[in-house]
Design a protein around this motif. Sequence first.
Motif, mmCIF file in Angstrom:
data_model
loop_
_atom_site.group_PDB
_atom_site.id
_atom_site.type_symbol
_atom_site.label_atom_id
_atom_site.label_comp_id
_atom_site.label_asym_id
_atom_site.label_seq_id
_atom_site.Cartn_x
_atom_site.Cartn_y
_atom_site.Cartn_z
ATOM 1 N N THR A 177 0.888 -1.196 0.009
ATOM 2 C CA THR A 177 -0.069 0.054 -0.240
ATOM 3 C C THR A 177 0.741 1.227 -0.039
ATOM 4 N N GLY A 218 1.401 2.112 -3.353
ATOM 5 C CA GLY A 218 0.294 2.573 -4.246
ATOM 6 C C GLY A 218 -0.529 1.610 -4.578
ATOM 7 N N ALA A 219 -0.566 0.329 -4.214
ATOM 8 C CA ALA A 219 -1.615 -0.716 -4.153
ATOM 9 C C ALA A 219 -2.649 -0.331 -3.293
ATOM 10 N N THR A 220 -3.833 -0.945 -3.530
ATOM 11 C CA THR A 220 -5.011 -0.728 -2.560
ATOM 12 C C THR A 220 -5.584 -2.159 -2.021
ATOM 13 N N LEU A 221 -5.958 -2.065 -0.982
ATOM 14 C CA LEU A 221 -6.295 -3.141 -0.484
ATOM 15 C C LEU A 221 -7.848 -3.589 -1.149
ATOM 16 N N TYR A 222 -8.022 -4.767 -1.525
ATOM 17 C CA TYR A 222 -9.325 -5.041 -2.317
ATOM 18 C C TYR A 222 -10.249 -6.042 -1.261
ATOM 19 N N LEU A 235 -5.051 -7.441 -3.016
ATOM 20 C CA LEU A 235 -4.508 -6.038 -3.148
ATOM 21 C C LEU A 235 -4.696 -5.747 -4.774
ATOM 22 N N ASP A 276 -2.658 -3.623 -7.634
ATOM 23 C CA ASP A 276 -1.239 -2.823 -7.870
ATOM 24 C C ASP A 276 -2.020 -1.652 -8.695
ATOM 25 N N PRO A 277 -1.294 -0.698 -8.855
ATOM 26 C CA PRO A 277 -1.491 0.531 -9.597
ATOM 27 C C PRO A 277 -1.969 0.537 -10.867
#
Length: 121
Positions: free
Chosen positions: A80, A83-87, A102, A104-105
Amino acid sequence: MFKKIESTMFFADDIHKAAKWYAELLGSEVEYENPDYAFVRGAEMIFGFHPVDEKNNPGRDGSVTYWEIDDITSAISTLTSMGATLYRGPGKTDLGADVAMLIDPFGNAIGLNQSPTPNAV
């Protein structure tokens, strides 16, 4: 028949930017097979990057590769911060593994798996 995962393919609008992101994550360098295919070596395999096209696009609609990790909290924090977001998750499977997914960007899914015992594959 199957021996190990040799490579995984990610699709991105900008393969150069995506490959650079994964190279940083893996402490590796970006290499090229040709102008439309970048790759990074790390984690005992190849991470390939192909341009998005009418047959392939990034995302969570297809298969997800899950990476065995030692510390799910630390792995989520590292990803994170890049730049990755937890999904999805973190959660626990019925077999006791801690898991998370997660994005990725570049829109690709990254699965994380922390087994309850080392090498519990």
